[in-house]
Structures are given as C-alpha cells and as structure tokens.
Design an enzyme around this catalytic site. Structure first.
Site, PDB file in Angstrom:
ATOM      1  N   HIS A  70       1.066  -1.091   0.008  1.00  0.00           N
ATOM      2  CA  HIS A  70       0.163   0.110   0.090  1.00  0.00           C
ATOM      3  C   HIS A  70       0.771   1.680   0.627  1.00  0.00           C
ATOM      4  CE1 HIS A  70      -3.556  -2.469   0.747  1.00  0.00           C
ATOM      5  NE2 HIS A  70      -3.325  -2.825   1.607  1.00  0.00           N
ATOM      6  N   ASP A 106      -2.733 -10.420  -2.769  1.00  0.00           N
ATOM      7  CA  ASP A 106      -3.135  -9.661  -1.477  1.00  0.00           C
ATOM      8  C   ASP A 106      -5.236  -9.475  -1.505  1.00  0.00           C
ATOM      9  OD1 ASP A 106      -4.018  -7.664   0.773  1.00  0.00           O
ATOM     10  OD2 ASP A 106      -2.085  -8.560   1.056  1.00  0.00           O
ATOM     11  N   HIS A 108      -6.458  -7.524  -0.574  1.00  0.00           N
ATOM     12  CA  HIS A 108      -6.397  -6.205  -0.866  1.00  0.00           C
ATOM     13  C   HIS A 108      -5.613  -5.275  -1.919  1.00  0.00           C
ATOM     14  CE1 HIS A 108      -7.231  -6.677   3.743  1.00  0.00           C
ATOM     15  NE2 HIS A 108      -8.652  -6.037   3.622  1.00  0.00           N
ATOM     16  N   ASP A 195      -4.299 -13.413   3.184  1.00  0.00           N
ATOM     17  CA  ASP A 195      -6.215 -13.040   3.387  1.00  0.00           C
ATOM     18  C   ASP A 195      -7.282 -13.026   2.603  1.00  0.00           C
ATOM     19  OD1 ASP A 195      -5.166 -10.779   1.776  1.00  0.00           O
ATOM     20  OD2 ASP A 195      -5.198  -9.460   2.886  1.00  0.00           O
TER      21      ASP A 195
END
Length: 253
Positions: A70, A106, A108, A195
């Site tokens: 991120h 991931d 996200h 995740d």
C-alpha cells in the site's frame, strides 16, 4: 488532516501532525519506536532476496512485516511504509532483468505498487483483490485502470466481489498467469498476501489452507525466477501454514 479537494498540498506545514496528512493515505498506519528499523530491514531483506535470484537462485522468500504494497513512492498507508515488492522489482531490473512481472494476490489491492509502476512498461503489475467499491483501499484497483503513457496495457486489475469462492478465484488467477506468460518477463515477483484465506478476520474470500499449495504449484508452472514477498494475512494461527503451503507447492511443482 488530509489535503483533499480545494486544500493545498504544495506547502509543507511545520506542524508534525499536519505533515502526516501529506504523506499518509489513512490514519490506520501507526508509527512507534522501532517502526522505521522494521520497515527498513524489510526493504533491505527484499533487496537481498532479489540479489539472490538475480545471481541465479530459482526462488527466494522474504518473510517480513510490516507489509509494503500500500506504500507509494511518497506516501505510507495500510500498515505499509516502504514498498518491499517494488524494491524487489526495481532491484531485479537494476541487475539485468529486461522485464519483470509483479503479481499481487493479497485480498487488498496493491495501490502503492500500481502507482509506482503505472506509467512504465518494464514492470507489468497484475492484482487479484476484493472489489474496491466495498473493500480497502477503496480508491484504486478498478478494472479500467490499465496504465498510462508507456505503461498503457501493463497494469491489470482483476477485482472480485466479497465472498468469492476458491473456484472463481483460481479462474481469475489463470487469467493473470496467462497474461504474465504473454508478457515474456525475465523474473516474477509475488506480493504474497495470505488474507484470501477463508478464516481471515478482515477479508472475505474463501481459500482453504490446501488451496495455497495449489497457488504455489500454478506459480511454479510460469517457469520464472521468482521472489515471494510477504504482504497481508491476519489469521495469525494459520498464517505460517498457509505461507509454507505456497512454498511447498512451488517447490513440488
């Protein structure tokens, strides 16, 4: 305070809290004693993993926290301070790889990684992730984001709705791998977020632990020198098992 629409971002305030607004994309990325040492060590470890692969190793795994995907070139966010996967990709380029594919699995979207390479054609960024209309980081990761300038066509987002089954997720992975194969990269970087696991407390995909073995097997069939960089994954009890399953699947294949 963030400098959103109508507020200036070209003058850095003297106030430290105000300066944070210029360099952080959220307020969920706390800093404490040791934060910089941990983040810098993770980036250094990532560069070392890239060096091993550039020198002929088949693969390397960088097991580091905090994660990195991120973080952009000039901002932190999403628990991320330095973008470890981007460090690997650039390090591989610096050490002779003509083209690098970077696959982010991931839950996200790796918004920071996308922003770093968005106008480049020497690093092909591909991401499977939760639909940003409902999932963090919300403001990037849509399918119509395909790159710009020289990078047009070298950014592929495959957003999937919350609750996506393992079968559907692997169909998207196959799309990603097909595009990566066509790119003819010299090396592969995996942002290994774990995740997508069905038991993850903050994510909503449905991969079982055994599915991570299958993931590793499919990545191995790309036949590329590969660096794995740990990203998210918050089911702490199963995190190690899921990581090892990816690596076992890769090695067995």
């Amino acid at each position: 305070v963030w400098p959103v629409r109508s507020l200036r971002s070209d003058v850095e305030p003297d106030n430290f809290v105000a300066r944070l607004g210029l360099y952080s994309m959220d307020n969920g990325t706390p800093m404490a004693a040791g934060t910089w040492a941990a983040a810098k060590s993770g980036a250094d470890g990532s560069a070392s993993a890239a060096a091993r692969v550039a020198q002929g190793a088949r693969a390397a795994f960088c097991c580091t926290r905090p994660p990195g995907h991120h973080a952009g070139s000039d901002f932190m966010g999403g628990y991320c301070f330095l973008n470890n996967a981007a460090v690997v990709a650039q390090s591989l380029r610096n050490q002779g790889a003509r083209r690098v594919a970077l696959l982010d699995v991931d839950y996200h979207h790796g918004n920071g990684t996308q922003s770093i390479f968005y106008d480049r054609d020497d690093v092909f960024f591909v991401s499977l992730h939760g639909d940003p209309r409902t999932e963090y980081p919300f403001y990037l990761g849509h399918a119509d984001e395909v790159g710009e300038g020289k990078g047009t066509g070298y950014n592929l987002n495959l957003p999937l709705p919350a609750g996506t089954s393992a079968a559907t997720w692997f169909e998207a992975l196959e799309q990603a791998c097909t595009r990566i194969a066509g790119y003819q990269a010299d090396a592969l970087v995996i942002s290994l977020g774990l995740d997508a696991f069905e038991g993850d407390p903050i994510s909503r995909f449905a991969l079982a632990s055994s599915d991570f073995t299958r993931l590793g097997e499919r990545l191995a069939r790309l036949g590329l020198p590969t660096v794995f960089v740990l990203e998210g994954g918050y089911a702490a009890a199963e995190l190690g098992t899921n990581a090892v399953n990816v690596l076992d699947g890769f090695e067995q294949a």
